[in-house]
Motif scaffolding. Structure first.
Motif, PDB file in Angstrom:
ATOM      1  N   ARG A  84      46.175  -8.022  65.691  1.00  0.00           N
ATOM      2  CA  ARG A  84      45.695  -6.909  66.528  1.00  0.00           C
ATOM      3  C   ARG A  84      44.840  -7.415  67.685  1.00  0.00           C
ATOM      4  N   ARG A  85      43.934  -8.325  67.386  1.00  0.00           N
ATOM      5  CA  ARG A  85      43.070  -8.879  68.448  1.00  0.00           C
ATOM      6  C   ARG A  85      43.903  -9.640  69.470  1.00  0.00           C
ATOM      7  N   ALA A  86      44.860 -10.427  68.989  1.00  0.00           N
ATOM      8  CA  ALA A  86      45.694 -11.231  69.891  1.00  0.00           C
ATOM      9  C   ALA A  86      46.481 -10.343  70.844  1.00  0.00           C
ATOM     10  N   SER A  88      45.891  -7.225  71.653  1.00  0.00           N
ATOM     11  CA  SER A  88      45.023  -6.391  72.502  1.00  0.00           C
ATOM     12  C   SER A  88      44.454  -7.184  73.665  1.00  0.00           C
ATOM     13  N   ASP A  89      44.392  -8.493  73.539  1.00  0.00           N
ATOM     14  CA  ASP A  89      43.871  -9.349  74.605  1.00  0.00           C
ATOM     15  C   ASP A  89      44.927  -9.755  75.630  1.00  0.00           C
ATOM     16  N   ILE A  90      46.164  -9.341  75.428  1.00  0.00           N
ATOM     17  CA  ILE A  90      47.249  -9.691  76.347  1.00  0.00           C
ATOM     18  C   ILE A  90      47.684  -8.412  77.054  1.00  0.00           C
ATOM     19  N   PRO A  91      47.278  -8.213  78.314  1.00  0.00           N
ATOM     20  CA  PRO A  91      47.530  -6.929  78.983  1.00  0.00           C
ATOM     21  C   PRO A  91      49.013  -6.616  79.197  1.00  0.00           C
ATOM     22  N   ARG A 123      50.900 -17.522  74.994  1.00  0.00           N
ATOM     23  CA  ARG A 123      49.544 -17.014  74.737  1.00  0.00           C
ATOM     24  C   ARG A 123      49.450 -16.395  73.355  1.00  0.00           C
ATOM     25  N   ARG A 127      47.424 -17.865  69.463  1.00  0.00           N
ATOM     26  CA  ARG A 127      46.380 -17.080  68.808  1.00  0.00           C
ATOM     27  C   ARG A 127      46.711 -16.720  67.371  1.00  0.00           C
TER      28      ARG A 127
END
Length: 154
Positions: A84-86, A88-91, A123, A127
């Motif tokens: 989820r974090r990975a 959410s950090d990739i627009p 990317r 992660r």
């Protein structure tokens, strides 16, 4: 509980949130103040989650859509949270869904061109560990929209 007027207000707003309250009121046969109160009630009760502007993807430089189907060997809560974090950090990843069936997740990725998919892919895999990723390029959008049916709203 909401009624048919509320449903009509929801339908109008989800198609164009910039429409004036006076225009909505006229369409649903209410006074402006009564319509405004109903809209506020719909927002307060969570029927209206937020109001946004939908951007033109061609003009913003991301006309290409890739769908990535993801399999993972991990299903622990810690891995899911890292995933989820990975994402959410990739627009470029604008949607992600957990699936039943052969694949675990599907990602909707918007890109300036198909070659940029490799940048996003690299990317992501830096992660979080993935078992398999299969990507498909959208050739044509046959239906696009954000409006949902309001007939089922209670």
């Amino acid at each position: 509980m909401i009624d048919d007027r509320d449903r009509k207000i929801l339908d109008i707003l989800q198609r164009d949130a910039s429409i004036a309250v006076s225009d909505i009121a006229e369409r649903v046969s209410l006074s402006v103040s009564a319509c405004s109160r109903r809209i506020q009630k719909l927002e307060d009760s969570g029927y209206i989650a937020r109001r946004i502007a939908v951007l033109d993807r061609d003009k913003t430089g991301v006309p290409t859509t890739v769908y990535a189907l993801v399999k993972t060997a991990h299903h622990a809560d810690e891995w899911i949270e890292a995933f989820r974090r990975a994402i959410s950090d990739i627009p470029e990843i604008v949607e992600a869904h957990r699936l039943t069936g052969h694949y675990d997740y599907i990602l909707k990725i918007v890109l300036p061109r198909v070659e940029h998919y490799d940048v996003v892919y690299r990317r992501l895999v830096k992660r979080v560990e993935l078992f398999d990723v299969s990507a498909s390029i959208s050739m044509e959008t046959l239906k696009h929209g954000f409006a949902v049916p309001v007939d089922y709203a209670e």
